[in-house]
Design an enzyme around this catalytic site. Structure first.
Site, short mmCIF file in Angstrom:
data_model
loop_
_atom_site.label_atom_id
_atom_site.label_comp_id
_atom_site.label_asym_id
_atom_site.label_seq_id
_atom_site.Cartn_x
_atom_site.Cartn_y
_atom_site.Cartn_z
N ASP A 1 0.74 -1.40 -0.15
CA ASP A 1 -0.29 0.01 0.05
C ASP A 1 0.51 1.29 -0.47
O ASP A 1 2.19 1.03 0.14
CB ASP A 1 -1.33 0.08 0.96
N ILE A 2 0.57 2.15 -0.36
CA ILE A 2 1.18 4.06 -0.14
C ILE A 2 0.86 4.29 0.92
O ILE A 2 0.10 4.73 1.88
CB ILE A 2 0.06 4.88 -1.22
N GLU B 1 -5.39 2.45 -0.90
CA GLU B 1 -5.13 2.78 -1.37
C GLU B 1 -3.48 0.97 -1.14
O GLU B 1 -2.76 1.25 -1.73
CB GLU B 1 -3.90 3.19 -1.22
#
Length: 370
Positions: A232-233, A275
């Site tokens: 994930d970001i 995300e």
């Protein structure tokens, strides 16, 4: 006096009729198998490949290609990678606008064309170069209900000494296969759109799980290994809060683009939610999977994300797990993703912007949900 069985001489006309019917039966069996194959192939790229190889084998051509609409962008018919055995010329843009006069003409046609025949009936304004530069022996519109689903090009033929052109029977068979291919492309495009996240153009979570389930079954039966990556970001909420949701969308789309550049066509990337992203790396063991994950992490960290003249720093945290028939032969897709998720959690807990592998200790802590 002995009696003898008298065998009448062969009737040439009768023999010819039998030969013709035997060929008809053989052709019908071939078409039935082709129909089954095309109807059972729903993954778009595999379907196109199947159509190309079918045509090359059935009609003895050295190459074939198909201009199709992008399932997620209906503005252009494009060749992209949908060809085999054809040579592309440098400087030629192999796409045709959906509004081009040639497209409008072919959508209303039920004929097959040679280059000369098609050129003679098209307006001078038609963008003919993408097709003519490939020098096809036959041009086949793939039409369904007055909608052009593609343009099939058959390349140079392997002809017998007494052959000069496609026979009437061959053209009839090509037309039937074209009809089957058009329906199959339409269905595959519909599935492509319904299983794809429209923002990132990656697959959706449920599609990922379906493919992962099949991959586990295959790996168990054949003793194969593969890997799953979850990432994930980092601090994604900050982009939305600081620059607005349009910036967040830009970051998601760019990360997805970088992700596609880091994997092979036979791998699968999905937007898991928000995300979060997942990767299925086909026939990939631990060390290679870690290499892919680290390459992805590095590319994203080094990429210059520029939104409205603002340079935005983006990093990702990743977790990797390996399906191994000897040491980690899980039968649940959810459990395998949970292992990668646990490794991702370790990456985030240890400072983010790093890759963690789900080792035996971490795996032992991953439980199936109640």
């Amino acid at each position: 006096m002995t009696s003898e069985t008298i065998i009448p001489p062969e009737n040439p006309e009768y023999t010819e009729i039998v030969t013709q019917y035997e060929k008809k039966i053989y052709d019908l069996k071939q078409l039935l198998e082709i129909s089954r194959s095309l109807c059972s192939t729903i993954e778009f790229s595999q379907l196109i490949e199947s159509i190309l190889y079918t045509c090359m084998g059935q009609f003895r051509v050295l190459g074939a290609g198909i201009f199709v609409l992008d399932a997620l962008d209906s503005d252009f018919y494009q060749l992209d990678k949908n060809y085999n055995g054809m040579e592309l010329k440098s400087g030629v843009n192999y796409q045709i606008s959906a509004t081009d006069s040639m497209i409008q003409f072919l959508a209303k046609s039920d004929k097959l064309f040679t280059l000369e025949e098609l050129r003679s009936v098209l307006p001078p304004s038609s963008n003919f170069e993408p097709i003519s530069s490939l020098n096809p022996s036959l041009i086949v519109p793939l039409v369904q209900k007055n909608h052009l689903n593609g343009i099939l090009l058959l390349g140079e033929r392997i002809t017998m000494p007494d052959e000069t052109d496609y026979s009437a029977d061959e053209k009839e068979q090509i037309s039937i296969i074209a009809s089957l291919a058009s329906v199959a492309i339409s269905n595959a495009s519909l599935l492509e759109r319904s299983s794809t996240d429209m923002m990132t153009h990656l697959k959706l979570k449920y599609f990922f799980y379906n493919v992962l389930s099949d991959k586990i079954d295959q790996a168990i039966s054949q003793g194969l290994k593969f890997s799953v990556v979850m990432f994930d970001i980092d601090f994604f909420k900050r982009f939305n809060d600081t620059y607005g949701h349009a910036c967040g969308d830009y970051v998601l789309q760019t990360v997805a683009k970088i992700t596609r550049s880091c994997i092979r066509s036979r791998d699968l990337a999905s937007r898991y939610g928000g995300e979060e992203f997942t990767l299925l790396l086909d026939n990939t063991e631990k060390e290679d999977a870690l290499t892919v994950a680290e390459r992805l992490r590095t590319k994203i960290e080094q990429y210059d994300f520029k939104y409205e003249n603002q340079h935005v720093k983006v990093t990702v945290s990743l977790g990797v797990t390996e399906f191994n028939p000897e040491t980690n032969a899980v039968t649940s897709p959810k459990l395998l993703v949970d292992q990668a998720d646990q490794a991702l959690y370790v990456s985030k807990r240890n400072g983010r912007n790093q890759v963690t592998f789900a080792d035996s200790k971490l795996i032992s802590e991953t439980k199936l949900p109640d």
